[in-house]
Design an enzyme around this catalytic site. Structure first.
Site, PDB file in Angstrom:
ATOM      1  N   ARG A 160       1.387   1.935  -6.018  1.00 27.19           N
ATOM      2  CA  ARG A 160       1.503   0.910  -4.971  1.00 27.19           C
ATOM      3  C   ARG A 160       0.159   0.237  -4.652  1.00 27.19           C
ATOM      4  NH1 ARG A 160       6.281   1.292  -2.230  1.00 27.19           N
ATOM      5  NH2 ARG A 160       5.399   0.186  -0.470  1.00 27.19           N
ATOM      6  N   CYS A 189       0.871  -1.179   0.000  1.00 26.24           N
ATOM      7  CA  CYS A 189       0.000   0.000   0.000  1.00 26.24           C
ATOM      8  C   CYS A 189       0.908   1.230   0.000  1.00 26.24           C
ATOM      9  CB  CYS A 189      -0.855   0.043   1.254  1.00 26.24           C
ATOM     10  SG  CYS A 189      -1.869  -1.422   1.470  1.00 26.24           S
ATOM     11  N   GLU A 243       9.546 -20.198 -19.631  1.00 22.82           N
ATOM     12  CA  GLU A 243       9.336 -18.848 -19.105  1.00 22.82           C
ATOM     13  C   GLU A 243      10.522 -17.949 -19.480  1.00 22.82           C
ATOM     14  OE1 GLU A 243       7.195 -16.957 -18.050  1.00 22.82           O
ATOM     15  OE2 GLU A 243       8.135 -15.453 -16.783  1.00 22.82           O
ATOM     16  N   LYS A 283      -0.952  -5.523 -20.147  1.00 23.65           N
ATOM     17  CA  LYS A 283      -0.758  -6.213 -18.863  1.00 23.65           C
ATOM     18  C   LYS A 283      -1.897  -7.184 -18.579  1.00 23.65           C
ATOM     19  CE  LYS A 283       1.396  -6.935 -14.983  1.00 23.65           C
ATOM     20  NZ  LYS A 283       2.547  -7.832 -15.114  1.00 23.65           N
TER      21      LYS A 283
HETATM   22  C1  F6R Z   1       4.088 -12.512 -19.717  1.00 23.02           C
HETATM   23  C2  F6R Z   1       2.795 -12.188 -19.147  1.00 23.02           C
HETATM   24  C3  F6R Z   1       1.587 -12.846 -19.707  1.00 23.02           C
HETATM   25  C4  F6R Z   1       0.570 -13.174 -18.599  1.00 23.02           C
HETATM   26  C5  F6R Z   1      -0.724 -13.728 -19.197  1.00 23.02           C
HETATM   27  C6  F6R Z   1      -1.708 -14.141 -18.129  1.00 23.02           C
HETATM   28  O1  F6R Z   1       5.119 -11.836 -19.083  1.00 23.02           O
HETATM   29  O2  F6R Z   1       2.699 -11.402 -18.256  1.00 23.02           O
HETATM   30  O3  F6R Z   1       1.930 -14.001 -20.428  1.00 23.02           O
HETATM   31  O4  F6R Z   1       1.164 -14.118 -17.742  1.00 23.02           O
HETATM   32  O5  F6R Z   1      -1.309 -12.751 -20.009  1.00 23.02           O
HETATM   33  O6  F6R Z   1      -2.044 -13.081 -17.306  1.00 23.02           O
HETATM   34  P1  F6R Z   1      -2.703 -13.316 -15.900  1.00 23.02           P
HETATM   35  O7  F6R Z   1      -1.721 -14.026 -15.040  1.00 23.02           O
HETATM   36  O8  F6R Z   1      -3.060 -11.963 -15.391  1.00 23.02           O
HETATM   37  O9  F6R Z   1      -3.912 -14.173 -16.127  1.00 23.02           O
END
Ligand code: F6R
Length: 621
Positions: free
Chosen positions: A44, A2, A497, A616
């Site tokens: 944060r 936070c 990865e 993201k």
């Molecule tokens: C790679 C990356 C993506 C996520 C994928 C799933 O660095 O960040 O491959 O891992 O889009 O996202 P989440 O985990 O939010 O379901």
């Protein structure tokens, strides 16, 4: 994670910020200063925001609500001389108005903002049964404990003394700011969570990081663990073990943008370096190493785990690779068949038994459309569903039967780094819990896994300390035509990865393989211009993997290996030492691969935090 901010000084509404020369460009009331500080801390967390403002005649005014900082209307308190504020990233209790900070005591005379986790809050709350609690948070015990300490017969009725007493009662990590009606100080305490004091001429500041007050002062003091400080307009008094101490005043030379990233050029590198603390937070209060058990605060219907036929993990991208790591742990530690499916490809399928299947969604954001789609298909088939996520209140948590939070803190860089480590650590704890419940894992074997997990944050720190070696390797090999990543067993998801990280941020061609597969096709691509990066640790069948690396070297490929400390493969061109942490050693190796990807991309000047074409959170199918 936070964000907290506090200000105490002579600036009043309409003063135009004339409290000090440094503040001259930052006009506004105390409320405005605190509000601007919160805006700077929003990276944060932004689940909720709140402030407490106080002045000589106006008493203590608290305002808070769920949502981002801009949704908060900061009250107008014309004579306010001090204020504290908080922007929340939820760990205990969903992001509601009631759970927003500041939290107050029964009378509303004491207000507290907190960053961290009070691990023993349930026991403390039970002890405070005659107090009125209004939230689900761990934090709320703190103002009530302060209230008790202020009223204690052997106490001093003094806020500073009360915070000293309360500190001894709290287990876990915290940075807190406490204010009290009629008291013209902000009292700050720190253990394990970041906090920095800012020293103005007629004003003092406190915040989770310097960005929050950098526009007012660059003179800062970092508190040490166990320190308690009292802030007034005239300055700061700091105490350790109840005795006054001096702490150095440093001058910040970063610009605001860099400071927000903690002095790092990119969020991704900051987040790579945050892994030891993120992992500590993931594990905090959950490991009972001596007892060989974990407390993940999750429950299943009686008999469900004993009868379990299959765990099916559904996820995408990095989370899918975390799932691939975890599936091996579920099979080994929990004695249950575990499969991993790319969420967008998942169907429940015929021939499976829904009431004996647990479908686990692994998703950092909790909002990935493909993963939500998979969970909806599993729910429709009648399976029991579960989520492992970083995000309290996210959609996935509302659609599953149970959730474990990975508590890694907000991840801003598009490339997932610290959340991968925290996902695997959380899934490893789940595997231990399931294994113990099913009687598949002895207490002694569980203890050994938990010790490995306990050692992981320190091991990751040792890897981070070797960053220069990785930077050099990245410089040497950055112009290669392609990169191949290989491993076996737990090394396979880490190789996959590693390749994903490199391709997404450097835009170079990179592929991960099970090392044994190289000779079944990909070896045709190997040339002196295609380095092979190998996971050669415990849990990754290192000697067999090295045989495959040698096959690539014979075709001229340079070879870089992440090798268990104490082991040696003389023919490697570059060898990175991985500390001994048993079953999670490949996770520590992964940090070398993250750093390698980062430095290759950085050498090429790529948009590391926002790589082209990516987002993201992928909320479309
Ligand atoms: C790679 C990356 C993506 C996520 C994928 C799933 O660095 O960040 O491959 O891992 O889009 O996202 P989440 O985990 O939010 O379901």
């Amino acid at each position: 994670m936070c964000g907290i901010i506090g200000y105490i000084g002579e600036i009043h509404a309409g003063d135009g910020g004339a409290a000090s020369d440094r503040a001259a460009d930052a006009p506004g009331s105390v409320g405005e200063i605190v509000h601007r500080g919160l805006k700077n801390l929003e990276y944060r967390g932004y689940d909720s925001a709140g402030v407490a403002l106080a002045g000589p005649t106006s008493g203590l005014t608290v305002a808070k609500r769920s949502g981002e900082v801009d949704a908060l209307s900061v009250p107008d308190v014309p004579d306010a001389t001090l204020g504290v504020g908080h922007t929340r990233w939820s760990t205990h209790g969903p992001p509601t108005d009631a759970n927003a900070h500041p939290h107050t005591d029964c009378a509303g005379d004491v207000a507290v903002v907190h960053n961290g986790i009070v691990e023993n809050y349930e026991a403390l709350k039970a002890e405070l049964s005659d107090h009125e609690f209004t939230s689900d948070t761990d934090t709320e015990v703190i103002p009530h404990l302060i209230e008790e300490a202020l009223a204690a017969d052997d106490g001093d009725d003094d806020l500073l003394a009360a915070v000293h007493r309360v500190e001894d009662r709290l287990e876990g990590s915290y940075a807190i700011c406490a204010v009290r009606e009629g008291d013209d100080r902000i009292v700050v305490a720190r253990r394990g969570s970041p906090i920095v004091l800012g020293r103005g001429e007629d004003a003092s500041f406190v915040a989770s990081d310097v960005t929050a007050f950098l526009e007012h002062t660059r003179d800062v003091t970092y508190l040490e663990d166990g320190d308690v400080a009292a802030l007034s307009p005239d300055g700061v008094e700091i105490f350790a073990d109840g005795e006054p101490v001096e702490r150095t005043i440093e001058t910040v030379t970063w610009e605001a943008d860099a400071a927000e990233k903690g002095g790092y050029e990119h969020y991704m590198r900051k987040e790579i370096h945050e892994q030891p603390s993120a992992l500590r937070q993931t594990l905090a209060g959950r490991l009972d190493v001596d007892g060989g058990d974990v407390d993940l605060d999750v429950s299943f219907p009686p008999g469900f785990l004993a009868d379990l036929e299959e765990i099916r993990i559904v996820a995408c991208g990095t989370s899918y690779y975390a799932g691939r790591y975890a599936a091996q742990l579920f099979e080994e530690l929990a004695g249950v068949r575990a499969t991993v499916e790319i969420a967008s490809e998942y169907e429940f399928g015929a021939g499976r038994t829904p009431d004996r299947t647990l479908v686990v969604a692994v998703t950092q954001s909790g909002e990935t459309a493909d993963t939500l789609g998979a969970i909806r298909r599993a729910n429709a088939a009648g399976a029991r569903t579960f989520a492992v996520t970083n995000t309290l209140g996210s959609t996935v948590t509302r659609e599953v039967d149970g959730t474990a939070f990975i508590r890694a803190g907000p991840e801003i860089g598009v490339a997932a780094t610290k959340t991968f480590a925290s996902q695997v650590a959380t899934l490893a704890m789940l595997a231990v819990a399931v294994g113990r419940d099913r009687g598949a894992l002895s207490a002694a074997d569980a203890r050994s896994v938990l010790k490995d997990l306990q050692g992981l944050p320190g091991a990751v720190q040792q890897v981070l300390d070797e960053e220069n070696q990785v930077r050099e390797a990245a410089r040497e090999y950055q112009d290669s035509e392609a990169f191949f990543f290989v491993g076996r067993a737990l090394g396979v998801p880490v190789a996959l990865e590693g390749a994903l990280k490199l391709k997404e941020i450097s835009y170079d061609h990179a592929e991960g393989f099970a090392a044994g597969e190289l000779k079944h096709g990909p070896l045709a691509l190997v040339t002196p211009d295609t380095p092979v990066l190998a996971v050669l640790t415990e849990g990754a069948r290192a000697d067999e993997t090295m045989n495959n690396v040698t096959e690539a070297q014979t075709r001229g490929a340079p070879a870089l290996g992440c090798v268990s400390a104490g082991e040696e493969y003389d023919t490697l061109d570059v060898s990175f030492d991985v500390p001994d942490v048993g079953i999670v050693e490949p996770l520590a190796a992964n940090v070398y691969l993250q750093l390698f990807a980062y430095h290759v991309a950085n050498e090429k000047g790529r948009a590391i935090d926002k790589p082209r074409n990516l987002a993201k959170s992928v909320t479309v199918e």
